[in-house]
Design a protein around this motif. Sequence first.
Motif, PDB file in Angstrom:
ATOM      1  N   ILE A 263       0.842  -1.211   0.000  1.00 12.74           N
ATOM      2  CA  ILE A 263       0.000   0.000   0.000  1.00 12.74           C
ATOM      3  C   ILE A 263       0.873   1.256   0.000  1.00 12.74           C
ATOM      4  CG2 ILE A 263      -1.612   1.369   1.402  1.00 12.74           C
ATOM      5  CD1 ILE A 263      -2.906  -1.310   2.273  1.00 12.74           C
ATOM      6  N   ALA A 264       1.916   1.238   0.844  1.00  9.15           N
ATOM      7  CA  ALA A 264       2.831   2.392   0.921  1.00  9.15           C
ATOM      8  C   ALA A 264       3.499   2.645  -0.431  1.00  9.15           C
ATOM      9  CB  ALA A 264       3.882   2.148   2.002  1.00  9.15           C
ATOM     10  N   LEU A 265       3.927   1.571  -1.090  1.00 10.51           N
ATOM     11  CA  LEU A 265       4.541   1.705  -2.418  1.00 10.51           C
ATOM     12  C   LEU A 265       3.537   2.234  -3.435  1.00 10.51           C
ATOM     13  CD1 LEU A 265       6.647  -1.577  -2.742  1.00 10.51           C
ATOM     14  CD2 LEU A 265       7.545   0.744  -2.774  1.00 10.51           C
ATOM     15  N   PHE A 266       2.332   1.696  -3.372  1.00 10.41           N
ATOM     16  CA  PHE A 266       1.251   2.123  -4.278  1.00 10.41           C
ATOM     17  C   PHE A 266       1.020   3.626  -4.130  1.00 10.41           C
ATOM     18  CE2 PHE A 266      -2.716  -0.030  -6.256  1.00 10.41           C
ATOM     19  CZ  PHE A 266      -2.871   1.010  -7.157  1.00 10.41           C
ATOM     20  N   GLN A 267       0.917   4.100  -2.895  1.00 10.88           N
ATOM     21  CA  GLN A 267       0.683   5.525  -2.633  1.00 10.88           C
ATOM     22  C   GLN A 267       1.845   6.378  -3.137  1.00 10.88           C
ATOM     23  OE1 GLN A 267      -2.168   5.162   1.337  1.00 10.88           O
ATOM     24  NE2 GLN A 267      -0.031   5.654   1.598  1.00 10.88           N
TER      25      GLN A 267
ATOM     26  N   TYR B  70       4.179   5.759  -5.482  1.00  8.49           N
ATOM     27  CA  TYR B  70       4.329   5.818  -6.945  1.00  8.49           C
ATOM     28  C   TYR B  70       3.091   6.369  -7.635  1.00  8.49           C
ATOM     29  CZ  TYR B  70       8.926   3.843  -6.644  1.00  8.49           C
ATOM     30  OH  TYR B  70      10.268   3.678  -6.358  1.00  8.49           O
ATOM     31  N   HIS B  71       1.944   6.266  -6.976  1.00  3.84           N
ATOM     32  CA  HIS B  71       0.733   6.914  -7.490  1.00  3.84           C
ATOM     33  C   HIS B  71       0.908   8.440  -7.459  1.00  3.84           C
ATOM     34  CE1 HIS B  71      -3.352   8.293  -7.910  1.00  3.84           C
ATOM     35  NE2 HIS B  71      -3.406   8.693  -6.662  1.00  3.84           N
TER      36      HIS B  71
ATOM     37  N   LEU C  40       1.065  10.966 -10.571  1.00  2.00           N
ATOM     38  CA  LEU C  40       0.171  12.126 -10.681  1.00  2.00           C
ATOM     39  C   LEU C  40       0.954  13.394 -10.985  1.00  2.00           C
ATOM     40  CD1 LEU C  40      -2.554  11.842  -7.872  1.00  2.00           C
ATOM     41  CD2 LEU C  40      -2.926  11.970 -10.327  1.00  2.00           C
ATOM     42  N   ASN C  41       2.062  13.590 -10.244  1.00  6.23           N
ATOM     43  CA  ASN C  41       2.904  14.774 -10.461  1.00  6.23           C
ATOM     44  C   ASN C  41       3.510  14.765 -11.861  1.00  6.23           C
ATOM     45  OD1 ASN C  41       2.390  15.652  -7.858  1.00  6.23           O
ATOM     46  ND2 ASN C  41       4.189  14.635  -6.993  1.00  6.23           N
TER      47      ASN C  41
ATOM     48  N   THR D 170      -8.859   4.657  -8.058  1.00  2.00           N
ATOM     49  CA  THR D 170      -8.229   5.937  -8.397  1.00  2.00           C
ATOM     50  C   THR D 170      -7.490   5.848  -9.731  1.00  2.00           C
ATOM     51  OG1 THR D 170      -7.947   6.433  -6.052  1.00  2.00           O
ATOM     52  CG2 THR D 170      -6.648   7.735  -7.576  1.00  2.00           C
ATOM     53  N   VAL D 171      -6.856   4.699  -9.981  1.00  2.00           N
ATOM     54  CA  VAL D 171      -6.159   4.504 -11.262  1.00  2.00           C
ATOM     55  C   VAL D 171      -7.155   4.644 -12.412  1.00  2.00           C
ATOM     56  CG1 VAL D 171      -4.957   2.815 -12.731  1.00  2.00           C
ATOM     57  CG2 VAL D 171      -4.314   3.042 -10.328  1.00  2.00           C
TER      58      VAL D 171
END
Length: 527
Positions: free
Chosen positions: A227-231, A233-234, A238-239, A297-298
């Motif tokens: 989850i931490a990795l997902f957040q 790199y998400h 986005l940036n 969200t993806v």
Amino acid sequence: LQMKVDGKNLIGVCKLAFKICRNEKNDCIIQNDRLLDCLLEVLKTEDLQKSSEALLYCMGAIKFMSGNAVLLNEMVNKGAVEMLLQLMKQINNVKENDTYFSNLGHLLVQLTATLRNLADLPPARCQLICSGAVSELCVALEQRMNDTDVCTYIVRIFSKLSSYNDFCAALADCSRCYILFLALLNKHQKQQDLVIRIIFILGNLTEKNNQAREQFFKERGSINTLIALFQTYHELDLNAQKWCHEREREEKSHPKHPSEAEDVLIKLIRVLANLSIHPSVGAALAAAHRIVELLVTVLEYKSVDDCEELVINAATTINNLSYYKMESSAVQDKKLHIAEMLLKLLMSNNMDGVVEAVRVFGNLSQYHEICDFIMQKKIYKFMIALLDAKNQDVCFSACGVLLNLTVDKNKRGLLMEEGGLGKLVDCLRDFGPADWQLACLICKTLWNYSENITSAASCFGEGTDTLLVLLTSLLDEELALDYSLDTDLRNYHKLYWEREFKPVAEKLLDRIQSHRSFLPTVTITPF
């Protein structure tokens, strides 16, 4: 080297060999000489403590040689894999509090870099498996967790070899590997080249191995790490996307995809998709609101044109998680919002994306709110149109949605639209003998549709006779089952034909026949 020099002389000559091998232009000279034999002899005979500096230059020279295809094959033939693993074992036996522990890290970098090059060759891969390389590499990884270079090369070796089933099975059996990979991910979260390879390895480990899925899931903090990795790199994606949109407006150019952040997300979501296949792990993931939120969200911010693989992977994982029907399911909580996001994918020109969206609707349409949504948005018309796709998988997914819709007697009339009935019969004819599960699905849909039948002709129209002939032939074992297939495949087909298709097809045939009206025969008497 043949004179067995030692001390500073050995260091000097190994340093000279290192300098010669560093230049690719010298490869032709080295190939026609015995330098490789001499250097391998140094590796095999010199003492690690007394000759660590000489061994470093010697190993460096061999690493440069391994960049040459001819010399690389020579190394395998001369037993270099076994020698390198023996040297690694010696290095692994040196404890962290020993004075020269850190210096040996440089030697280990050269050694693991050479092993990575050797891993490209099939004979070397076989030797690495047979020689127990997995356990030694894991020990080195654990001891050198702070050495990014060593970790990167070992992870690159695993990344390469985990693509092969035999090595993947050996790695999965090493229970320590999951803890080590998680520790590396937590320690080097923003080091993309390391992260992406570890996630790729985890994807390979969990692709076909149910035990690996369970073992990884049970490791403390495994899902929180993902989850931490997902957040992370998400947010990076986005940036990057905002920056790209601004640049596009200025330069009117399209960025190349997938980007680094997208690539991590693609492989990370693949791990989640693999894990979700395991019944208890999948149920736990379906109840993990943060995971489902991130997947949705993806679909919200990324179109299939932006990054096809990322969007389709997210839809596939949502589909897997939507399989679990339980009160705590986060997919169930967000089903209407998910349906709205899938509508965008359904209307895209990407057939793979369309199929994945239809599959999710297949699971979600078991809820009456989603059935109402499908009717309201006229999605059912799209499902009927997909029956014309002449694609088995597409027809299966579309038929699954239509089956769920026809559970509600008020929605059964939809099959009369867009030629739905005829298309279902066409699918039964085209794909039935090759896919008895699909044939069963079609018959169940027609069974639901015809529940309140009064007349076969009014219910099924002009296609009644066609359907009767088709069902009769498909229920004839001699005609339906292909005897030219090998025994195992024929038995597999027969199993599904008997268990799934035959019972519902017989009931449907009986219903149609019992409601079929026959015109009276008129006899004309001659004068």
